[in-house]
Design a protein around this motif. Structure first.
Motif, PDB file in Angstrom:
ATOM      1  N   THR A  67      42.805 -43.711  29.768  1.00  0.00           N
ATOM      2  CA  THR A  67      42.602 -44.822  30.701  1.00  0.00           C
ATOM      3  C   THR A  67      42.356 -44.421  32.145  1.00  0.00           C
ATOM      4  OG1 THR A  67      44.979 -45.026  31.116  1.00  0.00           O
ATOM      5  CG2 THR A  67      44.061 -46.326  29.287  1.00  0.00           C
ATOM      6  N   ASN A  68      42.611 -43.165  32.497  1.00  0.00           N
ATOM      7  CA  ASN A  68      42.546 -42.770  33.899  1.00  0.00           C
ATOM      8  C   ASN A  68      41.788 -41.447  34.038  1.00  0.00           C
ATOM      9  OD1 ASN A  68      43.001 -42.894  36.631  1.00  0.00           O
ATOM     10  ND2 ASN A  68      45.185 -42.494  36.506  1.00  0.00           N
ATOM     11  N   VAL A  69      40.513 -41.467  33.629  1.00  0.00           N
ATOM     12  CA  VAL A  69      39.691 -40.259  33.602  1.00  0.00           C
ATOM     13  C   VAL A  69      38.628 -40.336  34.700  1.00  0.00           C
ATOM     14  CG1 VAL A  69      38.137 -38.839  32.202  1.00  0.00           C
ATOM     15  CG2 VAL A  69      39.973 -40.126  31.101  1.00  0.00           C
ATOM     16  N   HIS A  70      38.445 -39.223  35.399  1.00  0.00           N
ATOM     17  CA  HIS A  70      37.405 -39.104  36.416  1.00  0.00           C
ATOM     18  C   HIS A  70      36.663 -37.792  36.200  1.00  0.00           C
ATOM     19  CE1 HIS A  70      40.590 -41.494  38.329  1.00  0.00           C
ATOM     20  NE2 HIS A  70      39.635 -42.068  39.025  1.00  0.00           N
ATOM     21  N   SER A  71      35.395 -37.787  36.552  1.00  0.00           N
ATOM     22  CA  SER A  71      34.694 -36.511  36.622  1.00  0.00           C
ATOM     23  C   SER A  71      34.665 -36.109  38.099  1.00  0.00           C
ATOM     24  CB  SER A  71      33.280 -36.606  36.051  1.00  0.00           C
ATOM     25  OG  SER A  71      32.456 -37.417  36.849  1.00  0.00           O
ATOM     26  N   ILE A  72      34.680 -34.802  38.339  1.00  0.00           N
ATOM     27  CA  ILE A  72      34.621 -34.311  39.713  1.00  0.00           C
ATOM     28  C   ILE A  72      33.157 -34.240  40.134  1.00  0.00           C
ATOM     29  CG2 ILE A  72      35.117 -32.385  41.270  1.00  0.00           C
ATOM     30  CD1 ILE A  72      37.519 -31.684  39.521  1.00  0.00           C
ATOM     31  N   GLN A  73      32.829 -34.992  41.159  1.00  0.00           N
ATOM     32  CA  GLN A  73      31.459 -35.062  41.655  1.00  0.00           C
ATOM     33  C   GLN A  73      30.984 -33.685  42.112  1.00  0.00           C
ATOM     34  OE1 GLN A  73      30.929 -37.607  45.131  1.00  0.00           O
ATOM     35  NE2 GLN A  73      29.494 -38.791  43.889  1.00  0.00           N
ATOM     36  N   GLY A  74      29.866 -33.233  41.573  1.00  0.00           N
ATOM     37  CA  GLY A  74      29.302 -31.943  41.958  1.00  0.00           C
ATOM     38  C   GLY A  74      29.810 -30.770  41.150  1.00  0.00           C
ATOM     39  N   GLY A  75      30.894 -30.951  40.408  1.00  0.00           N
ATOM     40  CA  GLY A  75      31.407 -29.928  39.506  1.00  0.00           C
ATOM     41  C   GLY A  75      31.846 -28.638  40.178  1.00  0.00           C
ATOM     42  N   MET A  76      31.847 -27.574  39.386  1.00  0.00           N
ATOM     43  CA  MET A  76      32.315 -26.267  39.841  1.00  0.00           C
ATOM     44  C   MET A  76      31.453 -25.718  40.970  1.00  0.00           C
ATOM     45  SD  MET A  76      34.736 -24.198  39.311  1.00  0.00           S
ATOM     46  CE  MET A  76      35.206 -22.514  39.624  1.00  0.00           C
ATOM     47  N   ASP A  77      30.159 -25.995  40.934  1.00  0.00           N
ATOM     48  CA  ASP A  77      29.295 -25.515  42.004  1.00  0.00           C
ATOM     49  C   ASP A  77      29.734 -26.079  43.354  1.00  0.00           C
ATOM     50  OD1 ASP A  77      27.819 -24.012  40.214  1.00  0.00           O
ATOM     51  OD2 ASP A  77      26.002 -25.250  40.373  1.00  0.00           O
ATOM     52  N   ALA A  78      30.018 -27.370  43.403  1.00  0.00           N
ATOM     53  CA  ALA A  78      30.459 -27.995  44.655  1.00  0.00           C
ATOM     54  C   ALA A  78      31.831 -27.478  45.069  1.00  0.00           C
ATOM     55  CB  ALA A  78      30.483 -29.517  44.498  1.00  0.00           C
ATOM     56  N   TRP A  79      32.730 -27.297  44.083  1.00  0.00           N
ATOM     57  CA  TRP A  79      34.073 -26.770  44.353  1.00  0.00           C
ATOM     58  C   TRP A  79      33.959 -25.387  45.010  1.00  0.00           C
ATOM     59  CZ3 TRP A  79      38.781 -29.189  43.418  1.00  0.00           C
ATOM     60  CH2 TRP A  79      39.924 -28.393  43.497  1.00  0.00           C
ATOM     61  N   ASP A  80      33.125 -24.550  44.440  1.00  0.00           N
ATOM     62  CA  ASP A  80      32.927 -23.191  44.955  1.00  0.00           C
ATOM     63  C   ASP A  80      32.268 -23.228  46.343  1.00  0.00           C
ATOM     64  OD1 ASP A  80      32.881 -20.393  45.014  1.00  0.00           O
ATOM     65  OD2 ASP A  80      31.080 -20.256  43.800  1.00  0.00           O
ATOM     66  N   ASP A  81      31.259 -24.059  46.519  1.00  0.00           N
ATOM     67  CA  ASP A  81      30.571 -24.175  47.809  1.00  0.00           C
ATOM     68  C   ASP A  81      31.522 -24.615  48.921  1.00  0.00           C
ATOM     69  OD1 ASP A  81      28.189 -23.394  46.646  1.00  0.00           O
ATOM     70  OD2 ASP A  81      27.350 -25.437  46.569  1.00  0.00           O
ATOM     71  N   ALA A  82      32.561 -25.392  48.565  1.00  0.00           N
ATOM     72  CA  ALA A  82      33.537 -25.868  49.545  1.00  0.00           C
ATOM     73  C   ALA A  82      34.647 -24.845  49.794  1.00  0.00           C
ATOM     74  CB  ALA A  82      34.136 -27.196  49.079  1.00  0.00           C
ATOM     75  N   ASP A  83      34.539 -23.686  49.148  1.00  0.00           N
ATOM     76  CA  ASP A  83      35.538 -22.610  49.289  1.00  0.00           C
ATOM     77  C   ASP A  83      36.945 -23.030  48.859  1.00  0.00           C
ATOM     78  OD1 ASP A  83      33.770 -20.615  50.156  1.00  0.00           O
ATOM     79  OD2 ASP A  83      33.858 -21.366  52.217  1.00  0.00           O
ATOM     80  N   HIS A  84      37.014 -23.926  47.850  1.00  0.00           N
ATOM     81  CA  HIS A  84      38.306 -24.267  47.267  1.00  0.00           C
ATOM     82  C   HIS A  84      38.726 -23.125  46.346  1.00  0.00           C
ATOM     83  CE1 HIS A  84      38.204 -28.075  49.177  1.00  0.00           C
ATOM     84  NE2 HIS A  84      37.341 -28.653  48.356  1.00  0.00           N
ATOM     85  N   PRO A  85      40.019 -23.002  46.048  1.00  0.00           N
ATOM     86  CA  PRO A  85      40.483 -21.862  45.254  1.00  0.00           C
ATOM     87  C   PRO A  85      39.872 -21.816  43.859  1.00  0.00           C
ATOM     88  CG  PRO A  85      42.240 -23.480  45.537  1.00  0.00           C
ATOM     89  CD  PRO A  85      41.103 -23.921  46.395  1.00  0.00           C
ATOM     90  N   ILE A  86      39.607 -20.592  43.423  1.00  0.00           N
ATOM     91  CA  ILE A  86      39.064 -20.347  42.084  1.00  0.00           C
ATOM     92  C   ILE A  86      39.801 -19.151  41.492  1.00  0.00           C
ATOM     93  CG2 ILE A  86      37.021 -19.618  40.790  1.00  0.00           C
ATOM     94  CD1 ILE A  86      35.315 -20.964  42.936  1.00  0.00           C
ATOM     95  N   ASN A  87      40.226 -19.305  40.248  1.00  0.00           N
ATOM     96  CA  ASN A  87      40.786 -18.161  39.516  1.00  0.00           C
ATOM     97  C   ASN A  87      39.628 -17.356  38.970  1.00  0.00           C
ATOM     98  OD1 ASN A  87      43.415 -18.859  39.950  1.00  0.00           O
ATOM     99  ND2 ASN A  87      43.875 -19.382  37.829  1.00  0.00           N
ATOM    100  N   LYS A  88      39.520 -16.110  39.401  1.00  0.00           N
ATOM    101  CA  LYS A  88      38.456 -15.234  38.906  1.00  0.00           C
ATOM    102  C   LYS A  88      39.101 -14.030  38.236  1.00  0.00           C
ATOM    103  CE  LYS A  88      34.986 -16.591  42.223  1.00  0.00           C
ATOM    104  NZ  LYS A  88      34.006 -16.199  43.217  1.00  0.00           N
ATOM    105  N   PRO A  89      38.439 -13.508  37.196  1.00  0.00           N
ATOM    106  CA  PRO A  89      39.016 -12.358  36.481  1.00  0.00           C
ATOM    107  C   PRO A  89      39.080 -11.118  37.358  1.00  0.00           C
ATOM    108  CG  PRO A  89      36.808 -12.871  35.677  1.00  0.00           C
ATOM    109  CD  PRO A  89      37.173 -13.912  36.665  1.00  0.00           C
TER     110      PRO A  89
END
Length: 122
Positions: free
Chosen positions: A100-122
Motif C-alpha cells: 500500500t505504500n510503495v514509491h519509486s525513486i525518481q531518476g534511480g541509481m544514476d540520479a542518486w550517484d550524481d547527487a553524491d549520496h552514499p553508495i556501497n561499492k565493492p
C-alpha cells in the motif's frame, strides 16, 4: 494492442507514486523505509544504496511475499533501478500485489550517484 517498453513504463508511472531524490535521501537517512534494488545482480554488485535489499525485477513477484523485509504490506517501500523504468514497473506490480505504500525513486541509481549520496561499492 502491442505496447513498447516505454509505453508500459509511462502507464506504470501514471499508477504509482514517485519520490523525488531529496525526499528519498531523507527517508534513507532516517531508516524509515525498506529500499529495494530491482537491478540485475551484476549492477547491484557494482554499487548500491546502503541497506538496500536486492530483488531483481525478473524475480520480484516470486520473491516479494517471502522476503522478510516485505512482510508488512503497509510499510513504506522505495524501489529503484538505474534510471527509473524498471522501478516504476516493479512499484506498479507491488501495488497490484497489495503493498500500500510503495514509491519509486525518481531518476534511480544514476540520479542518486550524481547527487553524491552514499553508495556501497565493492
Amino acid at each position: 494492442m502491442n505496447k513498447t517498453a516505454m509505453e508500459l513504463v509511462k502507464e506504470a508511472k501514471a499508477e504509482i507514486r514517485e519520490m523525488d531524490l531529496q525526499q528519498a535521501h531523507g527517508k534513507h537517512q532516517s531508516e524509515e523505509v525498506v529500499i529495494i534494488d530491482v537491478r540485475e545482480t551484476h549492477e547491484f554488485s557494482g554499487g548500491h544504496i546502503p541497506g538496500a535489499h536486492h530483488i531483481s525485477r525478473g524475480m520480484l513477484e516470486f520473491k516479494a511475499d517471502s522476503h522478510p523485509a516485505l512482510k508488512d504490506k503497509d510499510r513504506e517501500i522505495l524501489v529503484y533501478c538505474k534510471t527509473g523504468g524498471r522501478a516504476a514497473l516493479a512499484a506498479h506490480q507491488l501495488k497490484k500485489m497489495g503493498y500500500t505504500n510503495v514509491h519509486s525513486i525518481q531518476g534511480g541509481m544514476d540520479a542518486w550517484d550524481d547527487a553524491d549520496h552514499p553508495i556501497n561499492k565493492p
